[in-house]
Structure formats: C-alpha cells, structure tokens
Design a protein around this motif. Sequence first.
Motif, short mmCIF file in Angstrom:
data_model
loop_
_atom_site.label_atom_id
_atom_site.label_comp_id
_atom_site.label_asym_id
_atom_site.label_seq_id
_atom_site.Cartn_x
_atom_site.Cartn_y
_atom_site.Cartn_z
N LEU A 172 0.83 -1.20 0.00
CA LEU A 172 0.00 0.00 0.00
C LEU A 172 0.87 1.25 0.00
O LEU A 172 0.56 2.23 -0.70
N TRP A 173 1.96 1.25 0.76
CA TRP A 173 2.87 2.39 0.74
C TRP A 173 3.46 2.60 -0.66
O TRP A 173 3.55 3.73 -1.14
N ASP A 174 3.84 1.52 -1.31
CA ASP A 174 4.39 1.64 -2.67
C ASP A 174 3.37 2.29 -3.61
O ASP A 174 3.72 3.13 -4.45
N ASP A 175 2.11 1.90 -3.47
CA ASP A 175 1.05 2.50 -4.29
C ASP A 175 0.87 3.97 -3.96
O ASP A 175 0.67 4.81 -4.86
N MET A 176 0.93 4.31 -2.67
CA MET A 176 0.77 5.71 -2.26
C MET A 176 1.92 6.56 -2.78
O MET A 176 1.71 7.69 -3.25
N TRP A 177 3.14 6.03 -2.71
CA TRP A 177 4.29 6.77 -3.23
C TRP A 177 4.14 7.02 -4.73
O TRP A 177 4.33 8.16 -5.20
N ALA A 178 3.79 5.99 -5.48
CA ALA A 178 3.61 6.14 -6.92
C ALA A 178 2.52 7.17 -7.24
O ALA A 178 2.64 7.95 -8.19
N ASP A 179 1.46 7.17 -6.44
CA ASP A 179 0.37 8.12 -6.63
C ASP A 179 0.84 9.54 -6.34
O ASP A 179 0.50 10.48 -7.07
N LEU A 180 1.62 9.73 -5.27
CA LEU A 180 2.15 11.05 -4.96
C LEU A 180 3.04 11.56 -6.09
O LEU A 180 2.97 12.73 -6.46
N VAL A 181 3.88 10.70 -6.63
CA VAL A 181 4.73 11.09 -7.74
C VAL A 181 3.88 11.60 -8.90
O VAL A 181 4.13 12.67 -9.47
N ALA A 182 2.84 10.84 -9.26
CA ALA A 182 1.99 11.22 -10.39
C ALA A 182 1.20 12.50 -10.09
O ALA A 182 1.13 13.40 -10.94
N LEU A 183 0.60 12.59 -8.91
CA LEU A 183 -0.20 13.76 -8.56
C LEU A 183 0.65 15.02 -8.51
O LEU A 183 0.25 16.09 -9.00
N MET A 184 1.84 14.92 -7.90
CA MET A 184 2.68 16.10 -7.74
C MET A 184 3.30 16.52 -9.07
O MET A 184 3.46 17.71 -9.34
#
Length: 269
Positions: free
Chosen positions: A187-199
Amino acid sequence: MPEGHTLHRLARLHKRRYAGAPVSVSSPQGRFAAEASRLDGRVLVSAEAHGKHLFHHYGPQGTVHVHLGLYGTFGEAKLPASAPVGQVRMRLEGRTHWTDLRGPTRCELLDEAQVDAIKARLGPDPLRADADPDRAWARISRSRTSIAALLMDQSVLAGVGNVYRAEVLFRHGVPPLLAGRELDRALWDDMWADLVALMRDGVRVGRIDTVAPEHLPEATGRAPRQDRHGGEVYVYRRAGEECLVCGTSVAHADLVGRNLYWCPACQPA
C-alpha cells in the motif's frame, strides 16, 4: 504554505528565465543587502527545489536558500522592472524578466556544506529523480505515529503538505490515524507512486487536482469547487460536505496543529 509542486515550478521557471547569465541581485528592504551585494552581477548557475526549499546556485559565491513559509511569495514580470512595492527581501533581474521575493521564512546565502546539511535533514521528495522511497518507508514502518502526521513530517517525506496528505490518504482508503507501522508495504508503494503522479501533474498545471474523471463536475453535474487553493479535491477543506464517492459527510479534526480531513466511510478506522 506552498507545497512541493509550487517550489519545483518556481525552480524550473527561475532556471529557464535567469540561469546561465549574470543577474542583478538587490534587497530593497535591506535585510538581504550584504548577501545581495556579493551576488550582484554574478552568473546564476542553476535553480532546484527539494521539498519546500528552493535553492539558487551561484557556484563559488554560494547558494541562496529560500523557504517561503506561510507568507512568502515570488512575483515576476517582464523588464523593465517597476519600483519596489512593499517589503521586497530580494529582487532578481535577468535578461528579460525580474522577480521580487516578499515575506519568506528564510532567505539566506549558504555555502555548500550548509546546503548539504539542509538536504540531509529532509526526507525523499517525490518530485526529485534522486528520491528513494525506501528511506521514507524505513521511518514509517517503525513508527507508532499516525500516518497522517508522518506524511507531514518533512524529515520523513519532503514536499507533501496538507492537501496532498489528505488526498492521497483518501484515494487509498487509509484512515489518517493508522499508525505508520501498521501500514502495508504494498500500500505504501502504491501511495508513493500516486504522490509522484499527482505532484508531477501539479507542477505541470500549477494547482492540485486529485479527483478521478468520473467524479469531476462535468461528469456528476455538481458545481465546480470554489476555493482559493484551486483544483478539484475529494476531502481537503470540504468538512461537512458530502463525500464525492459515498455521500458521507467529510470529517475534520486538528492533528499536530494542522487541519485534517477524511471520509469516515471511505477511510474506516
């Protein structure tokens, strides 16, 4: 306080407008006058951001470190420059444009060791190519502190502020008070990838948008969000309003002196 995407936008803009040529540096307010005199007429080599910190590199002359804090702003226009208005901490004039810095928490000239010390205190920045998400995970996975507080700790993760914090937790159904050590690694890996894309999208468009196409105003018929922060979001500053996904009232609380927003149904404890 501006979040990391804003500082990366500024770094890109300043690099494009001013780097590679001599610049005029002054301090109409006077609080940065001695440092400005050392840099005036020197070449701005490059500009970069790390989290919420901006760095203007002048080679052997040092690096200007800027942290905007709550009230700092940059204003920019094409030359010729107009007379300073208000408390201008630093004015930068290049070949075609000029910019004024007002109200920063930090505006200081540092040497290389001092810059390195600041960066060493910061966690990985999702917008930097050298970011290592494992560093953040090492802190999160051992901590009893809530994931909501950890995401705002710049020594754990650099650049994430209140908006990205609230939205990434919602998007992944994570209850904000969950202890870091109870978070699943996948779940953390998914959150990190999402932050990269959103930011990265935030850098591109200059605002924070986190809502999926099926929940946008044009898809649902709701009125567009009206907020000085701009962008379409799920929970941030929407306390008491209906969740865009399930209709539950968005909750609000204070956590470590900052406003916290979440959906009790979509992010069950």
